[in-house]
Design an enzyme around this catalytic site. Structure first.
Site, PDB file in Angstrom:
ATOM      1  N   THR B 187       0.824  -1.206   0.000  1.00  0.00           N
ATOM      2  CA  THR B 187       0.000   0.000   0.000  1.00  0.00           C
ATOM      3  C   THR B 187       0.853   1.248   0.000  1.00  0.00           C
ATOM      4  O   THR B 187       2.063   1.189   0.058  1.00  0.00           O
ATOM      5  CB  THR B 187      -0.776   0.101   1.320  1.00  0.00           C
ATOM      6  OG1 THR B 187       0.171  -0.042   2.370  1.00  0.00           O
ATOM      7  CG2 THR B 187      -1.848  -0.925   1.451  1.00  0.00           C
ATOM      8  N   ILE B 216     -11.313  -7.844  -0.188  1.00  0.00           N
ATOM      9  CA  ILE B 216     -11.001  -6.644   0.573  1.00  0.00           C
ATOM     10  C   ILE B 216      -9.831  -6.975   1.492  1.00  0.00           C
ATOM     11  O   ILE B 216      -9.813  -8.027   2.135  1.00  0.00           O
ATOM     12  CB  ILE B 216     -12.235  -6.183   1.384  1.00  0.00           C
ATOM     13  CG1 ILE B 216     -13.325  -5.692   0.417  1.00  0.00           C
ATOM     14  CG2 ILE B 216     -11.862  -5.089   2.381  1.00  0.00           C
ATOM     15  CD1 ILE B 216     -14.614  -5.265   1.089  1.00  0.00           C
ATOM     16  N   GLY B 217      -8.866  -6.072   1.562  1.00  0.00           N
ATOM     17  CA  GLY B 217      -7.699  -6.304   2.405  1.00  0.00           C
ATOM     18  C   GLY B 217      -7.776  -5.503   3.683  1.00  0.00           C
ATOM     19  O   GLY B 217      -8.846  -5.107   4.122  1.00  0.00           O
ATOM     20  N   ASP B 218      -6.636  -5.210   4.257  1.00  0.00           N
ATOM     21  CA  ASP B 218      -6.613  -4.522   5.544  1.00  0.00           C
ATOM     22  C   ASP B 218      -6.755  -3.016   5.406  1.00  0.00           C
ATOM     23  O   ASP B 218      -7.158  -2.337   6.350  1.00  0.00           O
ATOM     24  CB  ASP B 218      -5.289  -4.809   6.260  1.00  0.00           C
ATOM     25  CG  ASP B 218      -4.114  -4.249   5.460  1.00  0.00           C
ATOM     26  OD1 ASP B 218      -3.529  -3.236   5.887  1.00  0.00           O
ATOM     27  OD2 ASP B 218      -3.791  -4.820   4.394  1.00  0.00           O
TER      28      ASP B 218
END
Lengths: 325, 321
Positions: B187, B216-218
């Site tokens: 990211t 969906i990630g963190d």
């Protein structure tokens, strides 16, 4: 260790004028779900299986706001979300924006067990559901006439709020106008309690938690609440399992479920103390409730709003179902 | 006391052998973004505005995995997500964006213009249109490198499935230094404390290369990839699934609050003891103007500066840069 415990909830924030027969129905459902869980625990099913089993039951029954009986989006459709977490190794799975999957909690579990990811949403989640062959139905299946009526009332309530330019969201309708009890900007009679959930510790001391919901009545399409968010609506680790319900935004901000575990781990609090602390200190103006179990077989719940549909039971025969304080 | 800022462009298995043409543009971007953030803080801009500004800049740069330059899903498309949080606990998040040029700005609009915190996919795109934010055709975000990364990831997966062997990381690195080393990049993010002691955090990403559509990630999950309260602001990067289960960003603040650890101790603890090695990096600032940038991966693209004149731009542990 050595003794199991289980708790279930059907949402925090209850209309004080809820008719008696509805209260009875709710208590019966909670009792039935507890018994289902108790039976599974007595047959030595692991916590994670029990959580899924019980939440499925809550989703299938149209009474609460999950699966069938879910609250409706502003478009009159249903978008469901859920998450499940296995305290051992803190494995987790979550879904959002499911529209045809009969039991979102089971899809969340499949994501945890059968996919390389933790969280799938909307068309991606639906695609995965089809690949996995889970039971799917038309979106209409989930919509109840009652909720169609509620949606209308919610829209009217919001119209009033907008007319008087009263801010929505955190602040309540407190600009000098006498306001009815409110949650998430809706009058309590219209605000559907947001979720169902279950937390379990089995006789091996393994904790698990699961939460499922249709979300906020009249929500914007695509709105994600706390229920599928690990750390907010659901959390489980070595020491406890937690499931929250109430104003989603407040729960997210307060990372409520994780908070219970954090004060137990980092401040050495015991379960009830942790639950009380979090409800008292972590919600500010937000309204919510939660249920929790610890790896030592304790069960606890707390809420700062008007009632929470809940039930809990421990292996020594204790069982309690309630709505109000 | 005083202002402080830290930003990252992803933590992962960044090989020391990263060729200059892959390294310099990123270092240059980090430098430029740090400069932008520092100038903004010096001119008394609020922390929330600063982190949004810096992350927009990182999103617009095609060398990092956010906005333009986002990695691709298994269908070759882009699905971007982001979240933003202020020290007063206001927050906003978005997922599944395909046309919005700056996800972080949409996250901020969700926070400020809706009664919700998190909007995703079609609903988020609709909201973007209503708000009149800048949108473009999805192809704008796709770069040649990412098409290549996806191709190599698919090949690696195919091998894995066919031969039921785990991907030999070292082999993959030899043949495809670009794909494996870079593909772990999580990211971009920025944290800041302004001259009034206000904190903010912002994180944005294209996600995991070859991810399932809808994954969906963190990054958009408050408490996982992003967190801020009155003690600190944190932005995490790395393997999404590990950051989620470890509630990494929240944990830094929780350790400070509940165990009385300093920012540096708390950040170090999360990265060294609470998350598996090779999965996480984070940047954090405290209300007092301290900075921490720990990671348990090979490297993390990062930069920071504080009012007392300290500044740093790095990829690997000091001494190896």
């Amino acid at each position: 260790m050595g003794a199991w415990a289980i708790a279930v909830h059907g949402g925090a924030g209850v209309d004080p004028n809820l008719p008696a027969h509805r209260q009875e129905q709710a208590k019966q459902l909670l009792t039935r779900c507890l018994q289902l869980g108790i039976s599974a625990l007595n047959s030595n099913h692991p916590a994670i299986d029990v959580v899924e089993l019980v939440v499925r039951e809550l989703e299938t029954d149209p009474l609460f706001n999950s699966g069938r009986g879910s609250a409706l989006t502003e478009n009159g459709t249903v978008e469901m979300e859920a998450s499940i977490m296995d305290g051992t190794k803190r494995r987790c799975g979550a879904v959002s924006g499911v529209t045809t999957v009969k039991n979102p909690i089971s899809l969340a579990r499949l994501i945890m067990d059968k996919s390389p990811h933790s969280y799938l949403a909307f068309s991606g989640a639906e695609q995965f559901a089809r690949q996995q062959g889970v039971e799917t139905v038309d979106n209409e299946y989930f919509i109840t006439p009652e909720n169609v009526g509620m949606l209308k009332l919610a829209k009217e309530a919001n119209a009033i709020l907008f007319d008087y330019r009263i801010p929505i969201g955190k602040e309540t309708c407190g600009a000098g106008i006498e306001s009815p009890l409110q949650m998430n900007g809706l009058p309590i009679s219209v605000y559907a309690p947001e979720t169902v959930g279950c937390v379990v510790v089995d006789s091996e001391g393994r904790c698990a938690a699961g939460t499922s919901t249709g979300g906020l009545m009249n929500k914007m399409t695509g709105r994600i609440g706390d229920s599928p968010l690990i750390g907010a609506g659901t959390y489980a680790c070595d020491v406890c399992g937690v499931s929250c319900t109430g104003e989603g935004e407040a729960i997210i901000r307060g990372t409520l479920a994780r908070e219970v575990a954090a004060v137990m781990e980092y401040k050495g609090m015991k379960l009830q103390e942790a639950v009380d602390f979090v409800i008292k200190e972590r919600l500010d103006e937000g309204m919510a409730g939660l249920i929790a179990v610890s790896n030592t077989g304790e069960v606890a719940y707390g809420f700062n709003c008007n009632g929470m549909f809940r039930g809990c039971a421990t292996q020594d025969g204790f069982m309690e179902v309630g709505i109000w304080e | 006391m005083g202002w402080a800022i830290a930003l990252h462009g992803g933590a992962g298995d960044i090989p020391l052998s990263l060729p200059p043409e892959r390294r310099q543009p990123r270092e240059e971007t980090l430098r430029r973004c740090l400069q932008i953030g520092v100038e903004a803080l010096k001119s008394k801009m609020a922390a929330l505005d600063v982190v949004e500004l810096v992350v927009r800049e990182l999103e617009n740069c095609p060398h990092f995995n956010a906005g333009r330059g986002s990695v691709l899903t298994n269908k070759g498309t882009v699905e971007m997500e982001a979240s933003i949080m202020e020290g007063n606990m206001n927050c906003g998040a978005v997922s599944g964006l395909t046309t919005v040029v700056n996800a972080i700005s949409l996250a901020r609009l969700v926070m400020e213009k809706t009664p919700h915190i998190y909007l995703a996919f079609d609903g988020a795109e609709e909201f973007a249109k209503e708000q009149g934010v800048e949108t473009v055709d999805s192809s704008h975000f796709i770069t040649v490198e990412n098409i290549e990364r996806l191709k190599q990831a698919k090949e690696a997966n195919r091998v894995q499935i066919d031969y039921t062997q785990p991907i030999q990381k070292t082999d993959a690195k030899k043949e495809t230094p670009i794909a494996n080393g870079d593909s772990q990049l999580g990211t971009v993010g920025c944290v800041a404390v302004d001259s009034h002691g206000n904190l903010a955090s912002a994180t944005s990403t294209g996600g995991l290369v070859n991810k399932m559509v809808g994954r969906i990630g963190d990054t958009p999950i408050i408490g996982a990839g992003t967190y801020a309260n009155e003690l600190c602001a944190v932005s995490a990067t790395g393997k999404g699934e590990s950051i989620i289960r470890g509630t990494a960003a929240r944990d830094v603040a929780a350790l400070m609050e509940f165990k009385g650890l300093s920012l540096e101790e708390a950040a170090k603890c999360v990265v060294e003891e609470r998350t598996p090695k090779g999965t996480v990096g984070l940047v954090a600032v405290s209300a007092k103007g301290e900075i921490a940038m720990p990671y348990n991966t090979t490297g993390m693209f990062r930069a920071c500066a504080s009012e007392d004149g300290y500044s740093e731009i790095a990829i690997w542990p000091s001494g190896l840069n």
